[in-house]
Design an enzyme around this catalytic site. Structure first.
Site, PDB file in Angstrom:
ATOM      1  N   PRO A  11      68.759 -89.671   3.102  1.00  0.00           N
ATOM      2  CA  PRO A  11      68.768 -88.997   1.815  1.00  0.00           C
ATOM      3  C   PRO A  11      67.433 -88.396   1.394  1.00  0.00           C
ATOM      4  O   PRO A  11      66.373 -88.986   1.618  1.00  0.00           O
ATOM      5  CB  PRO A  11      69.199 -90.095   0.834  1.00  0.00           C
ATOM      6  CG  PRO A  11      69.074 -91.371   1.578  1.00  0.00           C
ATOM      7  CD  PRO A  11      69.192 -91.055   3.025  1.00  0.00           C
ATOM      8  N   ASN A  12      67.553 -87.235   0.806  1.00  0.00           N
ATOM      9  CA  ASN A  12      66.456 -86.469   0.191  1.00  0.00           C
ATOM     10  C   ASN A  12      65.587 -85.725   1.202  1.00  0.00           C
ATOM     11  O   ASN A  12      64.780 -84.889   0.804  1.00  0.00           O
ATOM     12  CB  ASN A  12      65.578 -87.353  -0.720  1.00  0.00           C
ATOM     13  CG  ASN A  12      66.370 -87.936  -1.863  1.00  0.00           C
ATOM     14  OD1 ASN A  12      67.028 -87.185  -2.591  1.00  0.00           O
ATOM     15  ND2 ASN A  12      66.371 -89.248  -2.018  1.00  0.00           N
ATOM     16  N   ARG A  19      57.976 -81.424  -2.307  1.00  0.00           N
ATOM     17  CA  ARG A  19      57.291 -82.294  -3.280  1.00  0.00           C
ATOM     18  C   ARG A  19      56.551 -83.420  -2.553  1.00  0.00           C
ATOM     19  O   ARG A  19      56.775 -83.644  -1.370  1.00  0.00           O
ATOM     20  CB  ARG A  19      58.269 -82.851  -4.324  1.00  0.00           C
ATOM     21  CG  ARG A  19      59.291 -83.792  -3.745  1.00  0.00           C
ATOM     22  CD  ARG A  19      60.173 -84.380  -4.837  1.00  0.00           C
ATOM     23  NE  ARG A  19      61.255 -85.151  -4.245  1.00  0.00           N
ATOM     24  CZ  ARG A  19      61.198 -86.442  -3.955  1.00  0.00           C
ATOM     25  NH1 ARG A  19      60.122 -87.143  -4.208  1.00  0.00           N
ATOM     26  NH2 ARG A  19      62.218 -87.054  -3.397  1.00  0.00           N
ATOM     27  N   TYR A  24      54.209 -86.691   2.259  1.00  0.00           N
ATOM     28  CA  TYR A  24      55.168 -86.197   3.258  1.00  0.00           C
ATOM     29  C   TYR A  24      54.772 -84.853   3.888  1.00  0.00           C
ATOM     30  O   TYR A  24      55.474 -84.363   4.770  1.00  0.00           O
ATOM     31  CB  TYR A  24      56.560 -86.078   2.617  1.00  0.00           C
ATOM     32  CG  TYR A  24      57.085 -87.395   2.111  1.00  0.00           C
ATOM     33  CD1 TYR A  24      57.508 -88.389   2.994  1.00  0.00           C
ATOM     34  CD2 TYR A  24      57.142 -87.673   0.744  1.00  0.00           C
ATOM     35  CE1 TYR A  24      57.985 -89.605   2.532  1.00  0.00           C
ATOM     36  CE2 TYR A  24      57.616 -88.890   0.266  1.00  0.00           C
ATOM     37  CZ  TYR A  24      58.038 -89.847   1.172  1.00  0.00           C
ATOM     38  OH  TYR A  24      58.498 -91.062   0.724  1.00  0.00           O
ATOM     39  N   ASN A  73      65.589 -91.342  10.960  1.00  0.00           N
ATOM     40  CA  ASN A  73      64.801 -91.590   9.751  1.00  0.00           C
ATOM     41  C   ASN A  73      65.814 -91.861   8.640  1.00  0.00           C
ATOM     42  O   ASN A  73      66.335 -90.938   8.029  1.00  0.00           O
ATOM     43  CB  ASN A  73      63.922 -90.388   9.391  1.00  0.00           C
ATOM     44  CG  ASN A  73      63.057 -90.683   8.174  1.00  0.00           C
ATOM     45  OD1 ASN A  73      63.270 -91.676   7.471  1.00  0.00           O
ATOM     46  ND2 ASN A  73      62.074 -89.824   7.912  1.00  0.00           N
ATOM     47  N   ALA A  76      65.643 -93.855   2.359  1.00  0.00           N
ATOM     48  CA  ALA A  76      65.832 -95.039   1.496  1.00  0.00           C
ATOM     49  C   ALA A  76      66.882 -96.006   2.036  1.00  0.00           C
ATOM     50  O   ALA A  76      66.837 -97.206   1.728  1.00  0.00           O
ATOM     51  CB  ALA A  76      66.198 -94.593   0.085  1.00  0.00           C
ATOM     52  N   ASP A  86      74.587-102.149  11.013  1.00  0.00           N
ATOM     53  CA  ASP A  86      75.716-102.629  11.817  1.00  0.00           C
ATOM     54  C   ASP A  86      76.193-101.550  12.789  1.00  0.00           C
ATOM     55  O   ASP A  86      76.515-101.848  13.943  1.00  0.00           O
ATOM     56  CB  ASP A  86      76.878-103.050  10.916  1.00  0.00           C
ATOM     57  CG  ASP A  86      76.657-104.417  10.286  1.00  0.00           C
ATOM     58  OD1 ASP A  86      75.825-105.176  10.803  1.00  0.00           O
ATOM     59  OD2 ASP A  86      77.319-104.711   9.275  1.00  0.00           O
ATOM     60  N   GLU A  97      63.357 -95.811  15.317  1.00  0.00           N
ATOM     61  CA  GLU A  97      63.303 -95.688  13.853  1.00  0.00           C
ATOM     62  C   GLU A  97      62.039 -94.912  13.523  1.00  0.00           C
ATOM     63  O   GLU A  97      60.951 -95.256  14.013  1.00  0.00           O
ATOM     64  CB  GLU A  97      63.259 -97.082  13.207  1.00  0.00           C
ATOM     65  CG  GLU A  97      63.091 -97.045  11.697  1.00  0.00           C
ATOM     66  CD  GLU A  97      62.830 -98.429  11.099  1.00  0.00           C
ATOM     67  OE1 GLU A  97      62.876 -99.438  11.850  1.00  0.00           O
ATOM     68  OE2 GLU A  97      62.540 -98.485   9.892  1.00  0.00           O
ATOM     69  N   HIS A  99      59.571 -92.938  10.549  1.00  0.00           N
ATOM     70  CA  HIS A  99      59.196 -92.624   9.166  1.00  0.00           C
ATOM     71  C   HIS A  99      57.989 -91.703   9.169  1.00  0.00           C
ATOM     72  O   HIS A  99      57.055 -91.894   9.961  1.00  0.00           O
ATOM     73  CB  HIS A  99      58.856 -93.900   8.387  1.00  0.00           C
ATOM     74  CG  HIS A  99      60.012 -94.838   8.314  1.00  0.00           C
ATOM     75  ND1 HIS A  99      61.069 -94.626   7.460  1.00  0.00           N
ATOM     76  CD2 HIS A  99      60.304 -95.945   9.036  1.00  0.00           C
ATOM     77  CE1 HIS A  99      61.955 -95.590   7.638  1.00  0.00           C
ATOM     78  NE2 HIS A  99      61.520 -96.405   8.595  1.00  0.00           N
ATOM     79  N   SER A 101      55.865 -91.336   6.619  1.00  0.00           N
ATOM     80  CA  SER A 101      54.751 -92.095   6.035  1.00  0.00           C
ATOM     81  C   SER A 101      54.658 -93.463   6.708  1.00  0.00           C
ATOM     82  O   SER A 101      55.615 -93.914   7.353  1.00  0.00           O
ATOM     83  CB  SER A 101      54.983 -92.269   4.526  1.00  0.00           C
ATOM     84  OG  SER A 101      56.189 -92.987   4.298  1.00  0.00           O
ATOM     85  N   ARG A 106      52.529 -98.842   1.970  1.00  0.00           N
ATOM     86  CA  ARG A 106      53.033 -98.471   0.651  1.00  0.00           C
ATOM     87  C   ARG A 106      53.446 -99.713  -0.162  1.00  0.00           C
ATOM     88  O   ARG A 106      53.171-100.840   0.228  1.00  0.00           O
ATOM     89  CB  ARG A 106      54.182 -97.476   0.831  1.00  0.00           C
ATOM     90  CG  ARG A 106      53.691 -96.228   1.581  1.00  0.00           C
ATOM     91  CD  ARG A 106      54.760 -95.209   1.769  1.00  0.00           C
ATOM     92  NE  ARG A 106      55.217 -94.691   0.476  1.00  0.00           N
ATOM     93  CZ  ARG A 106      56.266 -93.877   0.355  1.00  0.00           C
ATOM     94  NH1 ARG A 106      56.956 -93.517   1.425  1.00  0.00           N
ATOM     95  NH2 ARG A 106      56.606 -93.429  -0.823  1.00  0.00           N
TER      96      ARG A 106
HETATM   97  O1  CA2 Z   1      58.292 -91.772   5.326  1.00  0.00           O
HETATM   98  C1  CA2 Z   1      59.499 -91.578   5.526  1.00  0.00           C
HETATM   99  O2  CA2 Z   1      59.934 -90.822   6.384  1.00  0.00           O
HETATM  100  C2  CA2 Z   1      60.530 -92.289   4.635  1.00  0.00           C
HETATM  101  O3  CA2 Z   1      61.643 -92.668   5.424  1.00  0.00           O
HETATM  102  C3  CA2 Z   1      60.945 -91.325   3.555  1.00  0.00           C
HETATM  103  C4  CA2 Z   1      61.812 -91.914   2.452  1.00  0.00           C
HETATM  104  C5  CA2 Z   1      61.268 -93.220   1.927  1.00  0.00           C
HETATM  105  O4  CA2 Z   1      62.249 -93.844   1.105  1.00  0.00           O
HETATM  106  C6  CA2 Z   1      60.900 -94.144   3.049  1.00  0.00           C
HETATM  107  O5  CA2 Z   1      60.286 -95.252   2.507  1.00  0.00           O
HETATM  108  C7  CA2 Z   1      59.946 -93.533   4.036  1.00  0.00           C
HETATM  109  C8  CA2 Z   1      61.966 -90.972   1.285  1.00  0.00           C
HETATM  110  C9  CA2 Z   1      62.342 -89.565   1.613  1.00  0.00           C
HETATM  111  C10 CA2 Z   1      62.161 -88.715   0.395  1.00  0.00           C
HETATM  112  O6  CA2 Z   1      62.361 -87.376   0.737  1.00  0.00           O
HETATM  113  C11 CA2 Z   1      61.446 -86.456   0.323  1.00  0.00           C
HETATM  114  C12 CA2 Z   1      61.902 -85.222   0.069  1.00  0.00           C
HETATM  115  C13 CA2 Z   1      61.041 -84.226  -0.341  1.00  0.00           C
HETATM  116  C14 CA2 Z   1      59.721 -84.467  -0.444  1.00  0.00           C
HETATM  117  C15 CA2 Z   1      59.271 -85.715  -0.175  1.00  0.00           C
HETATM  118  C16 CA2 Z   1      60.126 -86.704   0.224  1.00  0.00           C
END
Ligand code: CA2
Length: 146
Positions: A11-12, A19, A24, A73, A76, A86, A97, A99, A101, A106
């Protein structure tokens, strides 16, 4: 012909590059996909992103039937989803896996991954460059298997 490498994003991540560039970076997910395809050296890549847990689970099932390796990746869902864990447990091949960051640097809510205990390897903190690094590492593991 070798089976594809599935690269699954949670997600996201479709908003990547728009942002929090200090965490990121400014690279978009489309650019990340291009970097992965360039690193793939002949391997086919299935690159997907979803904001829906069930869709990621369905794609893991697809990878179980058709994929050679998984790079995921889970964003969340890393910290919440026993269901994705699972599904991944059933995958017989190498799994990374990933990430962007360094989650361990963190806040404590980012420290307990459901996925790390079942992953072949974990990459965190290399920014979006971690993706092509993961693809090259995955190819190394797939070649070592054959
Ligand atoms: O660092 C990573 O790749 C994460 O998997 C990114 C997740 C976060 O919950 C993990 O702890 C680490 C969050 C992704 C948020 O997506 C974004 C979208 C636009 C700009 C920044 C982040």
């Amino acid at each position: 012909m070798s089976k594809p490498i599935y690269i699954l994003n949670g997600p996201n991540l479709n908003r990547l590059g728009t942002r929090e560039p200090q965490i990121y970076g400014r690279t978009t997910l489309a650019e990340v996909e291009a970097m992965c395809r360039e690193a793939a050296s002949g391997y086919s890549i299935v690159f997907r992103q979803s904001n829906r847990e069930y869709e990621i689970i369905d794609w893991v099932h697809e990878a179980i039937d058709e994929g050679g390796g998984i790079i995921i990746n889970p964003a969340a869902f890393t910290f919440t989803s026993m269901a994705i864990m699972d599904a991944l447990k059933m995958f017989p091949g190498p799994m990374i896996e990933l990430h962007i960051s360094n989650i361990h640097k963190r806040e404590p809510i980012y420290h307990k991954s459901y996925i790390s205990p079942i992953a072949t390897a974990v990459i965190a903190g290399l920014g979006t460059d971690g993706y092509p690094v993961a693809v090259r590492a995955m190819i190394g593991m797939l070649r070592a298997k054959t």
